[in-house]
Design a protein around this motif. Structure first.
Motif, PDB file in Angstrom:
ATOM      1  N   ARG A  43       0.789  -1.034  -0.038  1.00  0.00           N
ATOM      2  CA  ARG A  43      -0.157  -0.013   0.109  1.00  0.00           C
ATOM      3  C   ARG A  43       0.849   1.277  -0.082  1.00  0.00           C
ATOM      4  O   ARG A  43       1.887   1.366   0.745  1.00  0.00           O
ATOM      5  CB  ARG A  43      -0.855  -0.142   1.310  1.00  0.00           C
ATOM      6  N   LEU A  44       0.672   2.155  -0.883  1.00  0.00           N
ATOM      7  CA  LEU A  44       1.280   3.398  -0.918  1.00  0.00           C
ATOM      8  C   LEU A  44       2.658   3.191  -1.366  1.00  0.00           C
ATOM      9  O   LEU A  44       3.691   3.838  -0.732  1.00  0.00           O
ATOM     10  CB  LEU A  44       1.102   4.389   0.156  1.00  0.00           C
ATOM     11  N   ARG A 139      -2.265   4.575  -9.463  1.00  0.00           N
ATOM     12  CA  ARG A 139      -2.253   5.830  -8.746  1.00  0.00           C
ATOM     13  C   ARG A 139      -1.661   6.857  -9.642  1.00  0.00           C
ATOM     14  O   ARG A 139      -1.781   7.950  -9.472  1.00  0.00           O
ATOM     15  CB  ARG A 139      -1.065   5.717  -7.488  1.00  0.00           C
ATOM     16  N   THR A 145      -6.364   9.688  -5.717  1.00  0.00           N
ATOM     17  CA  THR A 145      -5.889  10.420  -4.610  1.00  0.00           C
ATOM     18  C   THR A 145      -5.209   9.230  -3.534  1.00  0.00           C
ATOM     19  O   THR A 145      -4.456   9.783  -2.472  1.00  0.00           O
ATOM     20  CB  THR A 145      -6.729  11.097  -3.933  1.00  0.00           C
ATOM     21  N   ASN A 146      -5.655   8.216  -3.556  1.00  0.00           N
ATOM     22  CA  ASN A 146      -5.231   7.316  -2.521  1.00  0.00           C
ATOM     23  C   ASN A 146      -5.384   5.985  -2.873  1.00  0.00           C
ATOM     24  O   ASN A 146      -5.902   5.446  -4.063  1.00  0.00           O
ATOM     25  CB  ASN A 146      -6.106   7.469  -1.118  1.00  0.00           C
ATOM     26  N   SER A 147      -4.711   4.861  -2.162  1.00  0.00           N
ATOM     27  CA  SER A 147      -4.713   3.541  -2.245  1.00  0.00           C
ATOM     28  C   SER A 147      -5.384   2.523  -1.171  1.00  0.00           C
ATOM     29  O   SER A 147      -5.044   2.984  -0.273  1.00  0.00           O
ATOM     30  CB  SER A 147      -3.288   2.991  -2.825  1.00  0.00           C
ATOM     31  N   GLU A 186     -11.557  13.647  -3.172  1.00  0.00           N
ATOM     32  CA  GLU A 186     -11.341  14.101  -1.700  1.00  0.00           C
ATOM     33  C   GLU A 186     -12.242  14.013  -0.828  1.00  0.00           C
ATOM     34  O   GLU A 186     -13.552  14.272  -1.336  1.00  0.00           O
ATOM     35  CB  GLU A 186     -10.713  15.466  -1.751  1.00  0.00           C
ATOM     36  N   ARG A 192     -14.285   4.718  -4.641  1.00  0.00           N
ATOM     37  CA  ARG A 192     -13.339   3.565  -4.511  1.00  0.00           C
ATOM     38  C   ARG A 192     -13.797   2.616  -5.752  1.00  0.00           C
ATOM     39  O   ARG A 192     -15.114   2.482  -5.768  1.00  0.00           O
ATOM     40  CB  ARG A 192     -13.508   2.730  -3.380  1.00  0.00           C
TER      41      ARG A 192
END
Length: 446
Positions: A43-44, A139, A145-147, A186, A192
């Motif tokens: 993750r990330l 990404r 914007t996120n994972s 955001e 998702r």
């Protein structure tokens, strides 16, 4: 299961079965299930977990004076103690007039290679690289914007089965997968979505970059959804949703539910349940397919089975006990779980239509293209259907803006009779179903 271990596992299963007979069982079957898996989650851009597991489990089913009992244990269990426990359980169980081993004449008698095993050894480093590549590609999509993380895994599972009715056999299956989930937007407006691939052979897997890109694009496309007023709208199911919908039909045709009277289709044998021209088949012997198997959980070799033929309900899914309860013969659909046996499906294939997905969209102006369903509001006893949904408004014959916070409702019998299949079924999955046009349904919105 590696080849040089098969003989040992067959010997373990044979000792379980013969010991059960020696201790007083009238009949018995024993299975050893062995599995191994390796996976990496990231993750990330950071590895969160690397896991490796291996298990070997024993299951034993015994029949004593018309009674049956099943036990399960790990591979290190004492055989005699396990057998003693099973025999004792059977002797205090109620008489089951339908429980028995499969008839000897139905048992598989030869080996059948369905190309279900790939011995590619995927190292943890390669799994890590694939998971990172999938997440990086997701990404990189503008708007993500996120994972939620990405993963890659590899492994195998194998089963050996020995019965006092004369069956002895082994089967094995490999499995490889890649998946990623990301968020777009955001704050409270985040959306998702995900993508994945799962194959028997490593070389068949979709590239991690393609999986990631599709996940990212799907998440971004869902941004800024709106609700809709309550009313009647045409519904089209995306293939991801359609597979689950066809799964409701398959579950309603499970012989165990028919015997208990808990399926809304219990009185529909020989009657239309789908539009004319549509077949639904269960196919256990397809090469290189997700749910294929050379024999079922009782040693029976299942053949191609028409569940629905030209729209008419033709068969139930049956194991030996369920078939006997219904006055029928097993069709080789027994599944083993926790030592017990119950009927279930293998590869389910629905007839594709002649129309393209674009054709179905053009016929659903103002309707909703559903890409996700929420909750478990499909009642297979009554057929009532009500589930949360999100997807896209159909405008000008194509996908328009995203919609969410909706509930779609109807009755499964009416939904099945109204469906129109497109021509885009994907054979990667256990249930092969295309885009489905379901006609009008009640849509509850704002």
């Amino acid at each position: 299961m590696i080849e040089d271990g098969t003989a040992r596992l067959l010997d373990v299963a044979d000792r379980l079965m013969t010991t059960a007979k020696r201790f007083g069982a009238d009949a018995a079957d024993a299975a050893v299930i062995r599995s191994h898996s390796r996976s990496v989650q990231v993750r990330l851009g950071t590895v969160e977990a690397t896991e490796s597991s291996e298990s070997e489990d024993l299951t034993l089913r015994v029949f004593v004076d018309g009674r049956v009992a099943s036990v399960a244990a790990d591979g290190g269990a004492d055989v005699e103690r396990l057998v003693e426990r099973a025999i004792a359980m059977a002797r205090v169980s109620p008489v089951d007039p339908f429980a028995s081993l499969a008839d000897a004449g139905l048992l598989a008698t030869d080996d059948l290679d369905l190309d279900l095993f790939d011995d590619t050894d995927v190292a943890a480093d390669r799994l890590r690289e694939d998971a990172l590549a999938a997440e990086d590609a997701a990404r990189a999509v503008d708007g993500v914007t996120n994972s939620g993380g990405a993963s890659a895994s590899a492994g195998f599972a194998g089963l050996v089965l020995v019965t006092s009715g004369g069956f002895s056999g082994a089967r094995r299956r490999s499995g490889f997968s890649r998946s990623v989930s990301v968020l777009a937007g955001e704050g409270t407006g985040m959306q998702r979505d995900y993508d994945f691939d799962s194959r028997i052979h490593f070389s068949d897997l979709e590239e991690p970059e393609a999986i990631g890109r599709q996940a990212g694009e799907r998440a971004v496309r869902r941004l800024n959804p709106r609700s809709l007023p309550t009313g009647r709208r045409t519904i089209v199911f995306d293939p991801r949703v359609a597979r689950g919908f066809v799964g409701h039909l398959v579950s309603a045709l499970n012989g165990a539910s028919i015997a208990r009277g808990t399926s809304f289709l219990k009185d529909r044998m020989g009657r239309a349940v789908l539009p004319a021209g549509i077949d639904v088949r269960d196919e256990p012997l397809l090469a290189r397919r997700a749910a294929s198997r050379p024999f079922d959980g009782e040693g029976v070799r299942g053949a191609s089975l028409s569940l629905v033929e030209d729209g008419v309900l033709a068969s139930w899914l049956l194991d030996t006990a369920t078939a006997r309860e219904l006055g029928l013969q097993t069709n080789g659909r027994a599944m083993r779980s926790g030592g017990g046996v119950s009927p279930g499906a293998t590869n389910v294939v629905m007839t594709q239509g002649a129309e393209s997905p674009d054709d179905l969209l053009a016929a659903a102006e103002g309707g909703i293209y559903v890409t996700e369903l929420i909750g478990s509001g499909a009642n297979l006893v009554t057929g009532d259907y009500s589930r949360g949904a999100s997807g896209f408004l159909i405008e000008g014959g194509q996908l328009g803006g995203p919609v969410s916070e909706l509930t779609i409702a109807g009755h499964l019998s009416e939904m099945f009779m109204a469906l129109r299949p497109a021509n885009d079924a994907d054979e990667r999955y256990q249930i092969v179903a295309p885009t489905l046009h379901l006609g009008e349904m009640t849509v509850a919105g704002r």
